[in-house]
Every structure is written in C-alpha cells, then in structure tokens.
Design a protein around this motif. Structure first.
Motif, short mmCIF file in Angstrom:
data_model
loop_
_atom_site.label_atom_id
_atom_site.label_comp_id
_atom_site.label_asym_id
_atom_site.label_seq_id
_atom_site.Cartn_x
_atom_site.Cartn_y
_atom_site.Cartn_z
N TYR A 243 0.84 -1.21 0.00
CA TYR A 243 0.00 0.00 0.00
C TYR A 243 0.87 1.26 0.00
N THR A 244 1.91 1.25 0.84
CA THR A 244 2.80 2.42 0.94
C THR A 244 3.40 2.73 -0.43
N LYS A 245 3.89 1.68 -1.09
CA LYS A 245 4.52 1.88 -2.39
C LYS A 245 3.52 2.41 -3.41
N ARG A 246 2.33 1.83 -3.42
CA ARG A 246 1.33 2.25 -4.39
C ARG A 246 0.91 3.71 -4.17
N ILE A 247 0.66 4.05 -2.91
CA ILE A 247 0.20 5.42 -2.60
C ILE A 247 1.30 6.43 -2.89
N MET A 248 2.53 6.13 -2.47
CA MET A 248 3.64 7.07 -2.70
C MET A 248 3.89 7.24 -4.20
N SER A 249 3.70 6.17 -4.93
CA SER A 249 3.87 6.25 -6.38
C SER A 249 2.79 7.13 -7.00
N ARG A 250 1.56 6.91 -6.59
CA ARG A 250 0.47 7.67 -7.21
C ARG A 250 0.46 9.14 -6.78
N VAL A 251 0.70 9.39 -5.51
CA VAL A 251 0.61 10.76 -5.01
C VAL A 251 1.84 11.57 -5.42
N TYR A 252 3.04 10.98 -5.29
CA TYR A 252 4.27 11.77 -5.49
C TYR A 252 5.03 11.39 -6.76
N GLY A 253 4.59 10.37 -7.45
CA GLY A 253 5.29 9.98 -8.68
C GLY A 253 6.56 9.17 -8.42
N ILE A 254 6.68 8.62 -7.20
CA ILE A 254 7.85 7.76 -6.90
C ILE A 254 7.66 6.42 -7.61
N ASP A 255 8.75 5.90 -8.17
CA ASP A 255 8.67 4.61 -8.87
C ASP A 255 8.21 3.52 -7.91
N ARG B 245 8.50 0.51 -8.01
CA ARG B 245 9.47 -0.58 -7.84
C ARG B 245 10.63 -0.18 -6.93
N ILE B 246 10.50 0.98 -6.29
CA ILE B 246 11.57 1.47 -5.41
C ILE B 246 11.94 0.42 -4.37
N ASP B 247 13.21 0.36 -4.04
CA ASP B 247 13.68 -0.59 -3.03
C ASP B 247 13.03 -0.27 -1.68
N TYR B 248 12.70 -1.33 -0.96
CA TYR B 248 12.04 -1.20 0.34
C TYR B 248 12.77 -0.21 1.26
N ASP B 249 14.07 -0.43 1.45
CA ASP B 249 14.81 0.40 2.41
C ASP B 249 14.98 1.83 1.92
N GLU B 250 15.01 1.99 0.61
CA GLU B 250 15.13 3.36 0.08
C GLU B 250 13.87 4.16 0.42
N LEU B 251 12.71 3.53 0.21
CA LEU B 251 11.46 4.24 0.51
C LEU B 251 11.32 4.45 2.02
N ARG B 252 11.70 3.46 2.78
CA ARG B 252 11.64 3.58 4.25
C ARG B 252 12.49 4.78 4.71
N GLY B 253 13.70 4.89 4.13
CA GLY B 253 14.59 5.99 4.50
C GLY B 253 14.02 7.33 4.06
N LEU B 254 13.46 7.35 2.86
CA LEU B 254 12.91 8.59 2.31
C LEU B 254 11.81 9.15 3.22
N ILE B 255 10.95 8.28 3.68
CA ILE B 255 9.84 8.74 4.54
C ILE B 255 10.36 9.07 5.93
N SER B 256 11.12 8.15 6.54
CA SER B 256 11.51 8.41 7.93
C SER B 256 12.45 9.59 8.06
N ASP B 257 13.26 9.87 7.04
CA ASP B 257 14.14 11.05 7.12
C ASP B 257 13.33 12.34 7.19
N LYS B 258 12.15 12.31 6.57
CA LYS B 258 11.34 13.55 6.52
C LYS B 258 10.42 13.72 7.72
N ILE B 259 10.04 12.65 8.36
CA ILE B 259 9.03 12.80 9.42
C ILE B 259 9.62 12.66 10.82
#
Ligand code: SF4
Length: 220
Positions: free
Chosen positions: A146-158, A160-174
C-alpha cells in the motif's frame, strides 16, 4: 501544491482518526499475524487467528510444541499454510531456545534485532519491521505494498523502489517517533483499503487534490 509527508499524515488522520495499530491483543498475536499476513488478505488472516484462538493456541509457546499438521490445519485460511506453519514453528522455536522469551530477544538495538530477524526463515523486511515496530516497540518505519502504491500515485515515486530506500525517504522527513510510525503505517493501510485500491476510488479520497495520479486522470 505539494503535500509534505507531515501534511499527508495529518490529512489521513483527520479522515480516519487514530487507528491504534496493530490489530492484535497480545504480542504473540502480532508476531503470528505478521507471518500469516504474508501474501494474504487480512480477512483470511483473521480466520486463521480465530481458528488458533478457538483452540487456545494463539501463543508462540504453544505453537512451538504443537504438531505441525494441526498447526497447518489451523492456519490454512491464510494461504501458503504449510510454509506459514513451518515458519511459525521455526520462529517460536528460535525465540524460546535462544532467549526464553520475546523480551529476551528484543533487548538489543534496532539494527541488531533487525539483522537477527532477517536471518530467520520466512522473515523479510516488512515482517521484520512490523515485529520491531509493533512488538518490540522500537521506532522503525514499515513499508508495504500500500505504501509503495500510494507514494507512487501521489508523489510519482517509482513503485518498484527498493524497500529500504522508501523507508529511508519517509523516515528522514518525518523524524523518529514510535507512535507516529505506528499510526502512519496504519493510515497507509486504511487509505489503501478504502480508496487507493488497484482500481482507485479517488472521488472521495482525502488527498485527491494533491495526488498526481488523480490530477492526470481527471485533467485537473
Ligand atoms: S486520489 Fe486516487 S490515486 Fe490518489 S491517493 Fe487517492 S485513491 Fe489513490
């Protein structure tokens, strides 16, 4: 207008309220649920959990001692039941043989615990992080489909992004917050179930005015 991740969380929370996740009454139930939910809908996981409850077996110590065939029968509704029964027994056996309790295993740093969980058969990154966040109560952001799908649709993130890359992207910001991480993941799941399905229901989605996918689809 771009929606910050903080604003995203606030919008979801004001729609869905505080979700008080994970949906499980005990720590054993959460560990068991985290394994059973692999490649399964939560509805089917609930049926397997209800089976375990009805036989007073929603307990890792009991699962460790239980016959494999009986466990397979109980978890069958969640699919891949042979694999999941064997994984559950393996994890339960590992915990009690090496530590004697969940607390014993969790009394270490997040990085060490994650490495150890990932070394267990059938524990991938989403499962390990769910256990770390909701059972060990250590702040690590959980990413799922769900996280991948929503982040892709809302922000245009690929997507297929790697799990840890997306985890880092979100946690670094919040920032790092146990309660926020728990509820943010729950909000993603709720949005994914209610609106951001494979065929999305965008009209009443709480973040549609900020969503790239919706804007492209509606020509706004
Ligand atoms: S507007 Fe549609 S595509 Fe965008 S997040 Fe909401 S449901 Fe998903």
């Amino acid at each position: 207008m771009k929606l910050s991740y903080d604003q995203l969380y606030k919008k979801l929370r004001s729609r869905f309220g505080y979700l008080n996740w994970w949906p499980g009454e005990t720590r054993d139930e959460i560990v068991i649920g985290a394994i059973l939910t692999q490649q399964a809908t939560w509805k089917n996981v609930e049926k397997a959990i209800a089976n375990l409850k009805s036989e007073n077996a929603l307990d890792l110590r009991k699962i460790r001692r239980m016959g494999l065939r009986r466990l397979e029968r109980l978890v069958r509704p969640s699919g891949f039941y042979r694999q999941k029964a064997s994984r559950l027994k393996g994890i339960a056996s590992y915990i009690f043989t090496n530590y004697g309790s969940l607390d014993g295993m969790f009394d270490k740093s997040t990085a060490e615990l994650r490495k150890e969980l990932l070394s267990l058969n059938g524990v991938g990154r989403e499962t390990a992080d769910s256990i770390i966040l909701y059972v060990a109560n250590k702040p690590i952001f959980v990413v799922d489909a769900y996280t991948k799908r929503i982040m892709s649709r809302v922000y245009g993130i690929d997507e297929r992004i790697d799990y840890d890359e997306l985890r880092g992207l979100i946690s670094d910001k919040i920032g790092k917050s146990l309660d926020l991480y728990k509820d943010f993941h729950a909000q993603f799941v709720e949005l994914g179930k209610e609106h951001c399905r494979p065929r999305p229901l965008c009209e009443n989605c709480p973040i549609n005015e900020y969503c790239r996918y919706f804007k492209n689809a509606s020509g706004k």
